[in-house]
Write an enzyme that holds these catalytic residues in place. Structure first.
Site, PDB file in Angstrom:
ATOM      1  N   LYS A 176       2.228   4.551   1.582  1.00 49.35           N
ATOM      2  CA  LYS A 176       2.287   5.026   2.961  1.00 49.35           C
ATOM      3  C   LYS A 176       1.846   6.483   2.941  1.00 49.35           C
ATOM      4  O   LYS A 176       2.556   7.344   2.416  1.00 49.35           O
ATOM      5  CB  LYS A 176       3.720   4.890   3.495  1.00 49.35           C
ATOM      6  CG  LYS A 176       3.863   5.290   4.946  1.00 49.35           C
ATOM      7  CD  LYS A 176       5.275   4.966   5.422  1.00 49.35           C
ATOM      8  CE  LYS A 176       5.527   5.352   6.866  1.00 49.35           C
ATOM      9  NZ  LYS A 176       5.220   6.724   7.216  1.00 49.35           N
TER      10      LYS A 176
ATOM     11  N   CYS B  11      21.243  45.806  11.824  1.00 50.63           N
ATOM     12  CA  CYS B  11      20.251  45.475  10.801  1.00 50.63           C
ATOM     13  C   CYS B  11      20.848  45.823   9.430  1.00 50.63           C
ATOM     14  O   CYS B  11      21.325  46.945   9.233  1.00 50.63           O
ATOM     15  CB  CYS B  11      18.982  46.280  11.036  1.00 50.63           C
ATOM     16  SG  CYS B  11      17.830  46.173   9.662  1.00 50.63           S
TER      17      CYS B  11
ATOM     18  N   TYR C 284      -6.731   1.986   7.021  1.00 46.79           N
ATOM     19  CA  TYR C 284      -5.925   0.851   6.544  1.00 46.79           C
ATOM     20  C   TYR C 284      -5.727  -0.232   7.593  1.00 46.79           C
ATOM     21  O   TYR C 284      -5.014  -1.189   7.364  1.00 46.79           O
ATOM     22  CB  TYR C 284      -4.554   1.325   6.051  1.00 46.79           C
ATOM     23  CG  TYR C 284      -3.860   2.279   7.010  1.00 46.79           C
ATOM     24  CD1 TYR C 284      -3.469   1.874   8.285  1.00 46.79           C
ATOM     25  CD2 TYR C 284      -3.594   3.588   6.642  1.00 46.79           C
ATOM     26  CE1 TYR C 284      -2.857   2.747   9.162  1.00 46.79           C
ATOM     27  CE2 TYR C 284      -2.972   4.473   7.513  1.00 46.79           C
ATOM     28  CZ  TYR C 284      -2.618   4.040   8.772  1.00 46.79           C
ATOM     29  OH  TYR C 284      -2.012   4.907   9.634  1.00 46.79           O
TER      30      TYR C 284
ATOM     31  N   LYS D  40      10.815   3.358   2.983  1.00 46.76           N
ATOM     32  CA  LYS D  40      10.823   4.818   2.817  1.00 46.76           C
ATOM     33  C   LYS D  40      11.532   5.179   1.515  1.00 46.76           C
ATOM     34  O   LYS D  40      12.667   4.740   1.293  1.00 46.76           O
ATOM     35  CB  LYS D  40      11.555   5.472   3.991  1.00 46.76           C
ATOM     36  CG  LYS D  40      10.855   5.267   5.325  1.00 46.76           C
ATOM     37  CD  LYS D  40       9.853   6.350   5.623  1.00 46.76           C
ATOM     38  CE  LYS D  40      10.554   7.555   6.203  1.00 46.76           C
ATOM     39  NZ  LYS D  40       9.621   8.612   6.594  1.00 46.76           N
TER      40      LYS D  40
ATOM     41  N   CYS E 176      18.788  49.096   8.072  1.00 48.90           N
ATOM     42  CA  CYS E 176      18.766  50.434   8.685  1.00 48.90           C
ATOM     43  C   CYS E 176      19.903  50.651   9.684  1.00 48.90           C
ATOM     44  O   CYS E 176      19.964  51.691  10.324  1.00 48.90           O
ATOM     45  CB  CYS E 176      17.423  50.678   9.363  1.00 48.90           C
ATOM     46  SG  CYS E 176      17.179  49.636  10.814  1.00 48.90           S
TER      47      CYS E 176
ATOM     48  N   CYS F 189      12.269  50.813  10.413  1.00 52.03           N
ATOM     49  CA  CYS F 189      13.201  50.181   9.466  1.00 52.03           C
ATOM     50  C   CYS F 189      12.505  50.027   8.099  1.00 52.03           C
ATOM     51  O   CYS F 189      11.408  49.475   8.022  1.00 52.03           O
ATOM     52  CB  CYS F 189      13.595  48.822  10.018  1.00 52.03           C
ATOM     53  SG  CYS F 189      14.449  47.782   8.840  1.00 52.03           S
TER      54      CYS F 189
ATOM     55  N   ASP G 217       1.253  10.140   4.195  1.00 52.84           N
ATOM     56  CA  ASP G 217       2.076  10.954   5.078  1.00 52.84           C
ATOM     57  C   ASP G 217       1.181  11.948   5.807  1.00 52.84           C
ATOM     58  O   ASP G 217       0.861  13.015   5.290  1.00 52.84           O
ATOM     59  CB  ASP G 217       3.136  11.684   4.252  1.00 52.84           C
ATOM     60  CG  ASP G 217       4.307  12.095   5.103  1.00 52.84           C
ATOM     61  OD1 ASP G 217       4.323  11.754   6.307  1.00 52.84           O
ATOM     62  OD2 ASP G 217       5.214  12.760   4.570  1.00 52.84           O
TER      63      ASP G 217
ATOM     64  N   CYS H 137      15.524  43.224  14.426  1.00 59.69           N
ATOM     65  CA  CYS H 137      15.806  44.647  14.302  1.00 59.69           C
ATOM     66  C   CYS H 137      14.714  45.369  15.087  1.00 59.69           C
ATOM     67  O   CYS H 137      13.538  45.255  14.754  1.00 59.69           O
ATOM     68  CB  CYS H 137      15.778  45.071  12.833  1.00 59.69           C
ATOM     69  SG  CYS H 137      15.673  46.864  12.651  1.00 59.69           S
TER      70      CYS H 137
ATOM     71  N   GLU I 208       0.849  -1.205   0.000  1.00 50.65           N
ATOM     72  CA  GLU I 208       0.000   0.000   0.000  1.00 50.65           C
ATOM     73  C   GLU I 208       0.879   1.247   0.000  1.00 50.65           C
ATOM     74  O   GLU I 208       1.987   1.219   0.520  1.00 50.65           O
ATOM     75  CB  GLU I 208      -0.849   0.047   1.292  1.00 50.65           C
ATOM     76  CG  GLU I 208      -1.747  -1.144   1.475  1.00 50.65           C
ATOM     77  CD  GLU I 208      -2.384  -1.175   2.878  1.00 50.65           C
ATOM     78  OE1 GLU I 208      -1.997  -0.359   3.733  1.00 50.65           O
ATOM     79  OE2 GLU I 208      -3.265  -2.024   3.087  1.00 50.65           O
TER      80      GLU I 208
END
Ligand code: IVH
Length: 598
Positions: free
Chosen positions: A138, A433, A249, A339, A436, A456, A140, A451, A136
């Site tokens: 899988k 930053c 399932y 997997k 600025c 800014c 997720d 910042c 089947e």
């Protein structure tokens, strides 16, 4: 990697010379243990409650492995976690409920060799020469156990720690396919049955939600699984306009036992007869060659599936044969998950820039030599935060592996140290930053840099884009490029300035009809609902839900602006569900009121 090597060396020295006296490495190791515990708890929070994980599952496992190794080496330094088990999906938001039959996980295999060894083992243990297997996809998502008594829905419980999960029945209204009852004659329905399945989000729904995020200037969700988990686990899930799906399932407890289907394919048929969504793409296979080819077939087809998959599950078909093979504490021996390998590619880091978000958070982003990965060209990848940059030690000029484990947003998986240029230097977190030049601050978790300057220009641009987006007041014709033009021309310094614009002063891109349309868009936005305006201001911690609560409570902008801190309390409780009064009042004080004056 280099820092990890250094760390291991320090650890070795500690082990060799560590005695009664605190060795130089002790403080470092303790700090590392503490850091890892905090970091793992933070990622659990991001994964299970906020649905915005910052790192891949593999990177998360790596953190857990490092912590386990340190705690084993130094049991005395381990910090008690007070009953918290990492990876347990319980978030504390819902009541817990015990499963009648424990919910087992699946052992995983990653190579064809391991898959063939599994088949050989099972064939041997089954006592049958040619047992039938079912293969089947899988799904997720998030494992769920749904109980029906005499065909009536009783509860839906997450896996939790396998013995006890969270009862999320309150939220099943958003799960398509979880109808109230099982179809069939009551006398033929089991007295009690626990049906096992997966709650997931389709790719279509995931894309729809991400499109909304994008137009709102909000960060994109990285994977439908995370979003499904985060959605189902939210107390306000039913208000979010998000659709989840379920597929069944498996089966746990069943009374009477005689009602239990005798094979996996009979179970899938029974689930369908009861009117439930069951796996549609299950395939039969016999022997290692056939099983392996069938797994590969699912691997080849999975890109076309409407749901996310990260593997294939191989199960012995007949229940009698399953019993023969048995189970361990944590997983059946008669089933395994194969997997699929994540898609990876190596490319070079051209530069690392620090982007300033609308709340001032600085995010490091790596500019890459563009590469193809899973059908898209990747030219940039987020490095999330300063701590992640330090931990991964990604440098400009490095060759990095980019991975897309089904993720929409690719992630850096590792650095190829063999290809590191000699002159590459570690990336320093900025002191100021980049936009600025205001000195940056670290937030409480010490992970994010911020910042603090509300004026800014980078923050201003992002705030304006958010304000004008469809998720907020929806100013048609004003996107990021337009905002850039207005800010660069010095015409707009805050949200209020948008409403002071006149058509004749607009930059050249808005000549003629376009200018008219923009002015119309601005005019129309004045009629946006109050909650859209509040949300549009982008105040930290005031999202859509809280904005709606505020709008409902205060009705008009002037009432909201006139509100004193005590007005945020009703019946002794903060009116902002999930937001403390202090957070609410702090936001208002720190927010420049001239922006609201519009
Ligand atoms: S069977 C006793 N079948 O994968 C066997 N699990 O990584 C229980 N999953 O916990 C699981 N698709 O949440 C099974 N077709 C499938 C599945 C599936 C997804 C999930 C399930 C399980 C996890 C293990």
């Amino acid at each position: 990697m280099a820092s990890r090597l250094l760390f291991c060396r320090v650890l070795l020295l500690c082990l060799l010379f560590g005695g009664a006296q605190a060795s130089p490495g002790e403080a470092e190791t303790r700090a590392r243990i503490e850091f890892l515990q905090r970091e793992i708890a933070r990622h659990d929070e991001l994964y299970f409650r906020r649905a915005t994980p910052e790192i891949t599952d593999a990177a998360y496992d790596e953190l857990k492995r490092e912590l386990a190794a340190l705690e084993t080496a130094h049991p005395a330094w381990a910090i008690p976690r007070e009953g918290v088990t990492f990876g347990d999906d319980r978030s504390g938001t819902f009541p817990t409920a015990e499963h009648v039959a424990p919910m087992l996980g699946l052992d995983k295999v990653y190579t064809e060799e391991e898959l063939r060894a599994f088949v050989a083992r099972v064939v041997r243990a089954s006592g049958r020469p040619q047992p039938a297997f079912v293969v089947e996809p899988k799904f997720d998502g998030l494992a769920i156990s749904v109980t029906y008594r005499d065909g009536r829905f009783v509860r839906a419980v997450t896996r939790g720690n396998g013995r006890e999960g969270e009862d999320v029945s309150k939220n099943i209204a958003i799960v398509r396919g979880l109808q109230e009852g099982l179809r069939g004659e009551r006398s033929e329905l089991p007295r009690l049955v626990e049906l096992r399945g997966e709650i997931y989000m389709t790719w279509d729904e995931f894309r729809r939600i991400n499109e909304e995020q994008e137009s709102a200037g909000e960060p994109l969700y990285s994977h439908p699984r995370n979003l499904a988990v985060g959605t189902l686990k939210r107390i306000d899930a039913t208000t979010l306009n998000r659709q989840l799906d379920v597929v069944f399932y498996g089966i746990g407890a069943c009374e009477p036992e005689s009602a239990r289907p005798a094979s996996q394919h009979a179970l899938l048929a029974q689930l369908r007869a009861w009117g439930l969504p069951a796996i549609e793409n299950a395939l039969a296979a016999t022997g290692a060659d056939d099983v392996s080819e069938t797994v590969q077939r699912i691997g080849g087809e999975r890109a076309g599936f409407p749901f996310p998959t990260d593997g294939a599950v191989v199960k012995l078909d007949e229940v009698a044969a399953q019993r023969e093979v048995g189970e361990s504490d944590s997983a059946p021996r008669w089933a395994v998950a194969f997997k699929f390998p994540p898609e990876r590619v190596e490319t070079r880091v051209r530069g690392i820039v620090w982007q300033v978000g609308r709340t001032g958070v600085l995010t490091p982003v790596a500019d890459l030599d563009p590469v193809e990965l899973g059908g898209t060209t990747i030219a940039r990848v987020t490095l999330h935060n300063a701590e992640e940059v330090r931990r991964r030690d990604v440098r400009v000029g490095d060759w990095v592996t980019i991975e897309k484990a089904g993720e929409i947003v690719p992630a850096v998986r590792g650095v190829n140290l063999a290809r590191r240029p000699e002159n590459a230097v570690p990336v320093a977190a900025p002191e100021r930053c980049p936009e600025c030049q205001t000195p940056v601050q670290r937030d409480e978790s010490a992970v994010a840099l911020r910042c603090p300057n509300p004026e800014c220009p980078a923050q201003l641009r992002r705030r304006l884009v958010h304000f004008a987006s469809r998720a907020a007041v929806d100013i048609r014709g004003l996107g990021p490029a337009g905002v850039d033009a207005l800010v660069s021309a010095g015409l707009v310094k805050n949200v209020a300035d948008l409403y002071r614009l006149s058509q004749h002063e607009l930059p050249s891109r808005w000549r003629g009809k376009d200018g008219e349309r923009l002015m119309e868009g601005i005019e129309r936005s004045k009629r946006a609902e109050l909650w859209r305006f509040i949300h549009g201001l982008g105040i930290p911690e005031i999202g859509v839900v809280t904005s709606k609560v505020l709008a409902q409570r205060f009705r008009t902008l002037s009432a909201l602006m006139a509100a004193a801190p005590e007005h945020f309390v009703a019946d002794g409780k903060p009116v902002l569900e999930g937001v403390s009064l202090s957070a609410g009042s702090r936001c208002w004080r720190s927010w420049p009121t001239n922006a609201i004056a519009a």
